[in-house]
Design a protein around this motif. Structure first.
Motif, PDB file in Angstrom:
ATOM      1  N   ASP A 129       2.045  34.645  13.749  1.00 49.89           N
ATOM      2  CA  ASP A 129       0.595  34.752  13.797  1.00 49.89           C
ATOM      3  C   ASP A 129      -0.036  33.489  13.228  1.00 49.89           C
ATOM      4  N   VAL A 130      -1.185  33.157  13.803  1.00 52.92           N
ATOM      5  CA  VAL A 130      -1.849  31.927  13.378  1.00 52.92           C
ATOM      6  C   VAL A 130      -2.288  32.012  11.924  1.00 52.92           C
ATOM      7  N   ASN A 131      -2.468  33.219  11.428  1.00 53.82           N
ATOM      8  CA  ASN A 131      -2.893  33.393  10.040  1.00 53.82           C
ATOM      9  C   ASN A 131      -1.734  33.688   9.093  1.00 53.82           C
ATOM     10  N   SER A 132      -0.546  33.667   9.644  1.00 57.94           N
ATOM     11  CA  SER A 132       0.598  33.998   8.805  1.00 57.94           C
ATOM     12  C   SER A 132       0.921  32.862   7.840  1.00 57.94           C
ATOM     13  N   ARG A 133       1.539  33.228   6.767  1.00 60.71           N
ATOM     14  CA  ARG A 133       1.967  32.244   5.773  1.00 60.71           C
ATOM     15  C   ARG A 133       2.926  31.244   6.406  1.00 60.71           C
ATOM     16  N   GLN A 134       3.765  31.761   7.256  1.00 59.67           N
ATOM     17  CA  GLN A 134       4.769  30.924   7.903  1.00 59.67           C
ATOM     18  C   GLN A 134       4.120  29.795   8.706  1.00 59.67           C
ATOM     19  N   PHE A 135       3.151  30.184   9.498  1.00 63.70           N
ATOM     20  CA  PHE A 135       2.483  29.193  10.336  1.00 63.70           C
ATOM     21  C   PHE A 135       1.689  28.205   9.490  1.00 63.70           C
ATOM     22  N   LYS A 136       1.072  28.708   8.467  1.00 68.16           N
ATOM     23  CA  LYS A 136       0.283  27.825   7.615  1.00 68.16           C
ATOM     24  C   LYS A 136       1.180  26.831   6.885  1.00 68.16           C
ATOM     25  N   ASP A 137       2.370  27.278   6.530  1.00 66.66           N
ATOM     26  CA  ASP A 137       3.290  26.352   5.880  1.00 66.66           C
ATOM     27  C   ASP A 137       3.685  25.228   6.831  1.00 66.66           C
ATOM     28  N   VAL A 138       3.894  25.583   8.058  1.00 66.00           N
ATOM     29  CA  VAL A 138       4.240  24.549   9.037  1.00 66.00           C
ATOM     30  C   VAL A 138       3.085  23.566   9.187  1.00 66.00           C
ATOM     31  N   MET A 139       1.906  24.098   9.251  1.00 64.02           N
ATOM     32  CA  MET A 139       0.742  23.214   9.380  1.00 64.02           C
ATOM     33  C   MET A 139       0.636  22.282   8.179  1.00 64.02           C
ATOM     34  N   ARG A 140       0.823  22.901   7.037  1.00 57.96           N
ATOM     35  CA  ARG A 140       0.584  22.153   5.804  1.00 57.96           C
ATOM     36  C   ARG A 140       1.659  21.118   5.528  1.00 57.96           C
ATOM     37  N   HIS A 141       2.880  21.491   5.785  1.00 56.09           N
ATOM     38  CA  HIS A 141       3.972  20.614   5.381  1.00 56.09           C
ATOM     39  C   HIS A 141       4.548  19.791   6.525  1.00 56.09           C
ATOM     40  N   LEU A 142       4.097  20.073   7.704  1.00 55.85           N
ATOM     41  CA  LEU A 142       4.666  19.342   8.832  1.00 55.85           C
ATOM     42  C   LEU A 142       3.590  18.654   9.649  1.00 55.85           C
ATOM     43  N   TRP A 143       2.627  19.394  10.098  1.00 53.76           N
ATOM     44  CA  TRP A 143       1.655  18.807  11.013  1.00 53.76           C
ATOM     45  C   TRP A 143       0.597  17.984  10.287  1.00 53.76           C
ATOM     46  N   MET A 144       0.114  18.521   9.211  1.00 52.88           N
ATOM     47  CA  MET A 144      -0.930  17.771   8.517  1.00 52.88           C
ATOM     48  C   MET A 144      -0.399  16.448   7.962  1.00 52.88           C
ATOM     49  N   PRO A 145       0.807  16.415   7.416  1.00 50.89           N
ATOM     50  CA  PRO A 145       1.343  15.116   7.011  1.00 50.89           C
ATOM     51  C   PRO A 145       1.434  14.140   8.172  1.00 50.89           C
ATOM     52  N   ARG A 146       1.793  14.659   9.303  1.00 53.34           N
ATOM     53  CA  ARG A 146       1.893  13.756  10.455  1.00 53.34           C
ATOM     54  C   ARG A 146       0.522  13.258  10.865  1.00 53.34           C
ATOM     55  N   LEU A 147      -0.430  14.110  10.758  1.00 51.92           N
ATOM     56  CA  LEU A 147      -1.792  13.670  11.072  1.00 51.92           C
ATOM     57  C   LEU A 147      -2.228  12.573  10.118  1.00 51.92           C
ATOM     58  N   VAL A 148      -1.930  12.793   8.863  1.00 52.91           N
ATOM     59  CA  VAL A 148      -2.292  11.788   7.865  1.00 52.91           C
ATOM     60  C   VAL A 148      -1.626  10.465   8.195  1.00 52.91           C
ATOM     61  N   GLU A 149      -0.376  10.534   8.565  1.00 51.64           N
ATOM     62  CA  GLU A 149       0.331   9.302   8.908  1.00 51.64           C
ATOM     63  C   GLU A 149      -0.309   8.617  10.110  1.00 51.64           C
ATOM     64  N   ARG A 150      -0.722   9.418  11.019  1.00 53.45           N
ATOM     65  CA  ARG A 150      -1.328   8.822  12.213  1.00 53.45           C
ATOM     66  C   ARG A 150      -2.655   8.173  11.862  1.00 53.45           C
ATOM     67  N   ILE A 151      -3.383   8.816  10.981  1.00 51.42           N
ATOM     68  CA  ILE A 151      -4.657   8.249  10.565  1.00 51.42           C
ATOM     69  C   ILE A 151      -4.410   6.928   9.835  1.00 51.42           C
ATOM     70  N   GLN A 152      -3.409   6.948   8.978  1.00 51.84           N
ATOM     71  CA  GLN A 152      -3.081   5.728   8.234  1.00 51.84           C
ATOM     72  C   GLN A 152      -2.653   4.626   9.186  1.00 51.84           C
ATOM     73  N   ALA A 153      -1.827   4.995  10.122  1.00 48.71           N
ATOM     74  CA  ALA A 153      -1.332   3.998  11.063  1.00 48.71           C
ATOM     75  C   ALA A 153      -2.466   3.416  11.885  1.00 48.71           C
ATOM     76  N   ALA A 154      -3.372   4.275  12.284  1.00 52.82           N
ATOM     77  CA  ALA A 154      -4.499   3.804  13.088  1.00 52.82           C
ATOM     78  C   ALA A 154      -5.371   2.865  12.270  1.00 52.82           C
ATOM     79  N   ALA A 155      -5.584   3.239  11.005  1.00 57.68           N
ATOM     80  CA  ALA A 155      -6.416   2.404  10.143  1.00 57.68           C
ATOM     81  C   ALA A 155      -5.747   1.051   9.922  1.00 57.68           C
ATOM     82  N   ALA A 156      -4.440   1.084   9.713  1.00 58.06           N
ATOM     83  CA  ALA A 156      -3.718  -0.162   9.490  1.00 58.06           C
ATOM     84  C   ALA A 156      -3.755  -1.038  10.727  1.00 58.06           C
TER      85      ALA A 156
END
Length: 305
Positions: A129-156
DNA sequence: AAGGAAGACAACCGCGGTCAC
DNA sequence: CGTGACCGCGGTTGTCTTCCT
């Protein structure tokens, strides 16, 4: 009261109020825009009548707010905006209008559609479920870090493009307005309490997320009192050590869907990577994830690895 | 090339809150 | 205080487009 269903019932409705439904025409848009420009927003029923629009005030308001307003931004969400949406949804849940307040030019409707069509789809594909802890953990520890990296890379890349004696005169699009917005909304907690309405700022301080030192391009813009840094560090703490240049060139050309890619590969990489704390990730059974996933080549378009 | 499926987006609906009367 | 009009929000649905077979 309402017609049974669908636009096909417009004729039935028309006999009562002569009201139109369904897609707006260019002519209607012009009329509405003109009236709002002359008289301002509000009093939508009155405006609809005065303008001679055979629409409800409600319909006029929606059309204006979601489409005709001059400051409405259209097009794909930038990585910055995606990160914001995720973070704010963590905090507020489906409070679309509230989330939209922090994304200039974006409407609640657009954000809602984004969430439902993109984010929920991926939760579904992970079998949770989109609201499940499991999914949120994936977002938090996997996708959001990647987004941050992409933002950093774009800025650089943008910075490099700005300083380099350019042979190409192509202007690389600067980080969008949402770039700055990261600062604005970086306060408050980022927890994944299922009860968004009861979140308290105190949870931020009690975050168990390690604050691994990490360089964040936006850091210098941040008031140190905000929790924005906490967001960024918490997001990046568990990030696998993906090289940022995988993101290709700057803002332009970056795929704007952070969720693209193969789940099996993405998760496998996260679990295998020494630099990442894979214990933070939920235990997905890879065998459950089928082969019919996107290709990762789509996401890290220039340099699949 | 054609038809179906899936995705994306625009628009509508119902409900609750607010405010004027 | 009660009532009705209006407004805004969140959920849902219809339509158009794109992708796939």
């Amino acid at each position: 009261m309402d017609a049974p269903c669908g636009w096909s019932s417009a004729a039935a409705v028309a006999e009562e109020e002569d009201l139109r439904r369904g897609p707006w025409t260019v002519e209607e848009d012009v009329v509405l825009t003109g009236y709002v420009a002359a008289q301002g927003e509000g009093r939508w029923n009155e405006l609809a009548r005065a303008a001679g629009l055979r629409r409800t005030g409600k319909s006029c308001r929606l059309r204006w707010l979601n489409y005709l307003r001059p400051d409405v931004r259209r097009g794909d969400f930038t990585p910055q905006e995606q990160l914001l949406i995720l973070e704010l949804h963590f905090r507020w849940g489906n409070r679309w209008s509230k989330i939209a307040q922090h994304l200039p030019g974006r409407t609640d409707n657009e954000i809602k559609n984004y969430w439902r069509t993109r984010v929920q789809k991926h939760a579904k594909q992970l079998g949770c479920d989109v609201n499940s802890r499991q999914f949120k953990d994936v977002m938090r520890h996997l996708w959001m870090p990647r987004l941050v990296e992409r933002i950093q890379a774009a800025a650089a890349a943008d910075a490099a493009a700005a300083t380099a004696p350019t042979s190409s005169s192509e202007h690389v699009a600067p980080p969008s307005a949402a770039h700055d917005q990261l600062v604005v909304v970086g306060r408050g907690d980022m927890c994944h309490s299922p009860d968004q309405s009861t979140m308290t700022s105190s949870t931020a301080g009690s975050s168990s997320t390690s604050t691994t030192s990490t360089s964040v391009p936006y850091g210098e813009q941040l008031p140190s009192s905000t929790n924005h840094h906490l967001l960024m560090t918490s997001v990046t703490a568990a990030a696998p050590d993906w090289s940022s240049d995988q993101c290709g060139s700057a803002s332009a050309g970056i795929s704007n869907d952070m969720f693209e890619g193969s789940w099996s590969e993405l998760l496998a990489r996260a679990y295998d990577d020494d630099g990442a704390d894979s214990s933070l990730l939920p235990d997905f059974q890879m065998s459950k994830i089928g082969d019919n996933w996107w290709s990762l080549e789509d996401i890290w378009s220039q340099q699949p690895y």
